[in-house]
Design an enzyme around this catalytic site. Structure first.
Site, mmCIF file in Angstrom:
data_model
loop_
_atom_site.group_PDB
_atom_site.id
_atom_site.type_symbol
_atom_site.label_atom_id
_atom_site.label_comp_id
_atom_site.label_asym_id
_atom_site.label_seq_id
_atom_site.Cartn_x
_atom_site.Cartn_y
_atom_site.Cartn_z
ATOM 1 N N ARG A 194 0.853 -1.178 0.000
ATOM 2 C CA ARG A 194 0.000 0.000 0.000
ATOM 3 C C ARG A 194 0.890 1.229 0.000
ATOM 4 N NH1 ARG A 194 -4.792 -1.085 -2.006
ATOM 5 N NH2 ARG A 194 -6.173 -2.309 -0.691
ATOM 6 N N GLU B 297 -8.263 -11.988 -7.298
ATOM 7 C CA GLU B 297 -7.234 -11.874 -6.254
ATOM 8 C C GLU B 297 -6.926 -13.192 -5.549
ATOM 9 O OE1 GLU B 297 -7.322 -7.179 -5.095
ATOM 10 O OE2 GLU B 297 -7.941 -8.596 -3.564
ATOM 11 N N GLU C 295 -13.473 -9.460 -8.112
ATOM 12 C CA GLU C 295 -12.284 -9.245 -7.277
ATOM 13 C C GLU C 295 -11.895 -10.526 -6.531
ATOM 14 O OE1 GLU C 295 -10.223 -6.799 -7.188
ATOM 15 O OE2 GLU C 295 -11.318 -5.197 -8.182
ATOM 16 N N GLU D 46 -2.322 -6.299 -14.456
ATOM 17 C CA GLU D 46 -0.904 -6.219 -14.777
ATOM 18 C C GLU D 46 -0.100 -5.542 -13.660
ATOM 19 O OE1 GLU D 46 1.892 -4.336 -18.270
ATOM 20 O OE2 GLU D 46 -0.283 -4.099 -18.404
ATOM 21 N N ALA E 179 -10.481 -7.235 -2.064
ATOM 22 C CA ALA E 179 -11.229 -5.993 -2.264
ATOM 23 C C ALA E 179 -10.752 -5.297 -3.520
ATOM 24 C CB ALA E 179 -11.053 -5.073 -1.067
#
Lengths: 180, 180
Positions: B64, B96, B92, B139, B76
């Site tokens: 992050r 993920e 998602e 990507e 998320a």
């Protein structure tokens, strides 16, 4: 904790405001490519779960310009520069509700929006509440205080009047307290 | 819900980005004075509480940039323009974690930072999980998937690796599920 680290190649300051700053970072990704990240810096905040002897939670209704509507929330406020979060929590509780407390137990802390902002909220549980006489609101602060039962709080969630992360977390925490 | 309404006198667009926009609003307060409000507009997001048949929750670790560290979070992502939140949540989850689900039950929605941003997060509980073969990451997306027990999740909170509102809410929700 540096897994998948994105190294800063360049930072552009877009805005430095009274509460938030906005930066545009060019980063190098783990695969060597570059990307842009939009970053908000925020001083952090505190929030207080305050449940009275009558088993009612203290909530404040206030207008939120970002949403163009008012919300009902637990007492909260942003950290002043260099201020201890615990002192800030005591101050906000007193300013927004007129209540003081004997002690504050830290419940949790969390980043609210890690995808774009570094705002960290510290949540405390206030114990030994005592009602003082006067409210001490900031000049630009307009709030109304409510004392609501657990069932009333659930209804406020249903009506989307309680509609923010810290307050929904607080009501869930209250549910767990009741089951102990 | 227009209590204490702050009327917009003037709006200045500071930044329009790929994910967030920043506006500076001059507002008139209920007492007739004026003030400035720093406002972030965000498309909103979805998050998924996914607990496997082995009673483990699916988590993803990712960097992050706003925090300059990685966090461990429930799956998320932000809403694409015009996308249905439920479809976004399915997408998602699959992208993920590589899992699909039979159904999604809405758990709650909340504004993450109503003091300055309009980001609304919709949280779903995914049921009937099924592991597909491949991950489909964007990507620019680097994440590692984890499947952890409830006790391991509590340790991740203690170690501040789980440290954001939606995931701490999700673990508390899991605690309540376990008590039913």
């Amino acid at each position: 904790m540096k897994k998948f680290e994105e190294k800063t190649l360049n930072r552009k300051t877009i805005f430095e405001g009274r509460i938030i700053n906005l930066y545009l970072d060019e980063v190098s990704l783990p695969n060597g490519k570059t990307s842009m990240r939009e970053i908000i810096k925020h001083p952090g905040a505190v929030a207080v779960i305050a449940i009275t002897e009558e088993d009612k939670i203290l909530l404040v209704e206030q207008y939120r310009k970002a949403l163009e509507r008012s919300l009902v929330e637990i007492p909260a406020g942003k950290l002043e520069k260099g201020e201890d979060p615990r002192e800030s929590a005591k101050r906000e509780l007193k300013e927004e509700t007129g209540y003081t407390c004997e002690s504050l137990e830290q419940v949790t802390s969390f980043y609210t929006s890690p995808g774009f902002a570094n705002e960290l909220v510290h949540i405390y549980h206030a114990k030994g509440l005592k009602k003082e006489k006067e409210l001490h609101l900031d000049e630009d602060e307009f709030v109304s205080v409510m004392e609501v039962t657990y069932e009333e709080a659930l209804n406020l969630i249903k009506e989307q009047k309680i509609y923010d992360a810290k307050t929904i977390y607080a009501i869930q925490y209250w549910q767990l307290l009741k089951q102990q």
